[in-house]
Write an enzyme that holds these catalytic residues in place. Structure first.
Site, PDB file in Angstrom:
ATOM      1  CB  CYS A 145      -0.928   0.012   1.199  1.00 11.81           C
ATOM      2  SG  CYS A 145      -2.050  -1.406   1.228  1.00 11.81           S
ATOM      3  CG  HIS A 146       0.945   3.799   2.104  1.00 14.25           C
ATOM      4  ND1 HIS A 146      -0.084   3.155   2.732  1.00 14.25           N
ATOM      5  CD2 HIS A 146       0.405   4.848   1.430  1.00 14.25           C
ATOM      6  CE1 HIS A 146      -1.218   3.801   2.470  1.00 14.25           C
ATOM      7  NE2 HIS A 146      -0.952   4.816   1.686  1.00 14.25           N
ATOM      8  N   GLY A 147       4.564   0.858   0.808  1.00 11.56           N
ATOM      9  CA  GLY A 147       5.952   0.468   0.640  1.00 11.56           C
ATOM     10  C   GLY A 147       6.749   0.234   1.902  1.00 11.56           C
TER      11      GLY A 147
END
Length: 181
Positions: A145-147
């Protein structure tokens, strides 16, 4: 007969004092009767209390394999770590970690890693439980989702997540049974 004898007893208390005390007592009982159901509704539901602990048979989990169980509505990752994963987790320098925590503080038995599988950034479920899923740059878990990248001890190594994956309260009942909660 005088009115003073009728209104006062020997201690100087009046009927009015008695009525005030009686009315106050009934009011307190009434308020408690009204408030108790409201306050009791704030307690956890019976189904939540029933899920407060979960017992897991870990005997079928092979070395290098992970499973996911649900505890209190949350995914819990249980991983039977390999010797290479244990060594990698132990050898990590604390200065490289955002949320500084040594591997031995996160596990009770070095072969078994137990943690809540919810990313500490925005509550996503990281990938890495299945062999075919990406494990991130550090061989643990990856939140696409955001790494956020987690290592083989579930510690945040890269990305926006501020904290390591949470380790729940758990204990080994014996060599093959684990109690979470």
């Amino acid at each position: 007969m005088s009115t003073q004898n009728i209104d006062h007893n020997d201690d100087g208390e009046t009927r009015r004092d008695f009525l005030y005390l009686t009315a106050g007592a009934f009011g307190a009982v009434g308020l408690t009767s009204f408030a108790w159901p409201f306050l009791d509704s704030m307690n956890p539901a019976a189904d939540t209390l029933a899920m407060s602990t979960i017992e897991v048979d870990i005997s079928p989990i092979q070395e290098g394999q992970s499973i996911t169980v649900v505890w209190q509505g949350k995914p819990v990752f249980i991983r039977h770590r390999t010797a290479a994963e244990i060594e990698q987790a132990r050898s990590t320098d604390l200065k490289d970690l955002r949320d500084k925590q040594v591997d031995s503080d996160r596990v009770q038995n070095e072969k078994w890693l137990v943690m809540v599988g919810i990313c500490t950034h925005l509550g996503c479920v990281p990938l890495g439980q299945k062999i075919t899923q990406p494990k991130g740059d550090f061989g643990g878990w990856f939140c696409p989702c955001h790494g956020s990248h987690y290592d083989t001890s579930g510690r945040i190594r890269k990305g926006p997540a501020p904290k390591n994956l949470t380790v729940p309260n758990y204990k080994f009942m014996n060599d093959t049974r684990l109690l979470i909660g």
